[in-house]
Scaffold this motif. Structure first.
Motif, short mmCIF file in Angstrom:
data_model
loop_
_atom_site.label_atom_id
_atom_site.label_comp_id
_atom_site.label_asym_id
_atom_site.label_seq_id
_atom_site.Cartn_x
_atom_site.Cartn_y
_atom_site.Cartn_z
N THR A 51 5.23 0.36 5.71
CA THR A 51 4.77 -0.36 4.53
C THR A 51 3.56 -1.24 4.84
O THR A 51 2.72 -1.46 3.98
CB THR A 51 5.90 -1.18 3.89
N ALA A 52 3.45 -1.71 6.08
CA ALA A 52 2.33 -2.56 6.46
C ALA A 52 1.05 -1.77 6.72
O ALA A 52 -0.05 -2.29 6.54
CB ALA A 52 2.68 -3.38 7.70
N THR A 53 1.17 -0.51 7.13
CA THR A 53 -0.01 0.28 7.53
C THR A 53 -0.40 1.34 6.52
O THR A 53 -1.32 2.12 6.79
CB THR A 53 0.22 0.97 8.89
N ILE A 54 0.23 1.40 5.37
CA ILE A 54 0.02 2.50 4.43
C ILE A 54 -1.46 2.70 4.05
O ILE A 54 -1.87 3.81 3.75
CB ILE A 54 0.91 2.34 3.18
N ASP A 111 3.24 -4.63 -1.91
CA ASP A 111 3.17 -6.08 -2.13
C ASP A 111 4.41 -6.81 -1.66
O ASP A 111 4.34 -7.94 -1.22
CB ASP A 111 2.93 -6.37 -3.62
N SER A 112 5.54 -6.20 -1.76
CA SER A 112 6.76 -6.84 -1.28
C SER A 112 7.68 -5.76 -0.74
O SER A 112 7.71 -4.64 -1.23
CB SER A 112 7.46 -7.62 -2.39
N VAL A 113 8.39 -6.12 0.30
CA VAL A 113 9.29 -5.18 0.96
C VAL A 113 10.62 -5.90 1.17
O VAL A 113 10.65 -7.03 1.66
CB VAL A 113 8.74 -4.74 2.34
N GLU A 114 11.69 -5.23 0.76
CA GLU A 114 13.01 -5.77 0.99
C GLU A 114 13.86 -4.70 1.66
O GLU A 114 14.07 -3.63 1.09
CB GLU A 114 13.66 -6.22 -0.32
N PHE A 138 17.16 1.45 4.69
CA PHE A 138 16.90 1.68 3.27
C PHE A 138 16.28 0.42 2.72
O PHE A 138 16.76 -0.69 2.96
CB PHE A 138 18.19 1.99 2.51
N GLY A 139 15.18 0.60 1.98
CA GLY A 139 14.53 -0.56 1.41
C GLY A 139 13.86 -0.26 0.09
O GLY A 139 13.74 0.90 -0.32
#
Length: 139
Positions: free
Chosen positions: A12-15, A68-71, A81-82
């Motif tokens: 998610t940080a490098t997409i 923008d946000s990851v949970e 799973f997120g």
């Protein structure tokens, strides 16, 4: 060696960096996007080269694509799973607003499988020339 949680956070940080994202996957690693064929996207992208090309194509439609946000809701060493969201604008000026859900399977510190779900109606509205009118009705 990265565990599943670390890999999902790295993905998610490098997409927005196709090379960095593709490097997270095993040689036979896969991104699965069930049901997206109806809006013209491949439902299965295999291997780092295809994954890199897919992300390059995504960035052509949504140039500043990023989560923008990851949970992270569930994590074990081998699976996570997120939910992660994106609020951007396509090159046509349409809003691209999505909440993704992803299940990641890790193998030897890399991503073996990432199965993502998204709202196809929202994706069609943002990406297809005529929005949802372009989705075939026979599916």
């Amino acid at each position: 060696m990265r565990n599943a949680r670390e890999l999902l956070l790295a993905y998610t940080a490098t997409i927005a960096d196709p090379d960095a994202t593709a490097a997270l996957f095993t040689a036979d690693g896969v991104i699965e996007l069930p049901y997206v064929a109806s809006i013209g996207l491949p439902p299965r992208i295999s291997g780092p080269d295809e994954i890199r090309a897919f992300i390059v194509g995504l960035l052509k439609v949504v140039p500043d694509f990023g989560f923008d946000s990851v949970e992270i809701l569930i994590d074990t060493p081998d699976q996570a799973f997120g939910e992660y969201s994106v609020e951007r604008v396509t090159v046509t000026g349409r809003p691209f607003s999505q909440m993704y859900a992803g299940r990641l399977v890790a193998e030897h510190g890399k991503i073996k499988l990432l199965r993502e779900s998204l709202d196809l109606v929202r994706a069609a509205r943002a990406m297809l020339p005529n929005g949802v009118a372009d989705i075939p009705r026979d599916r």
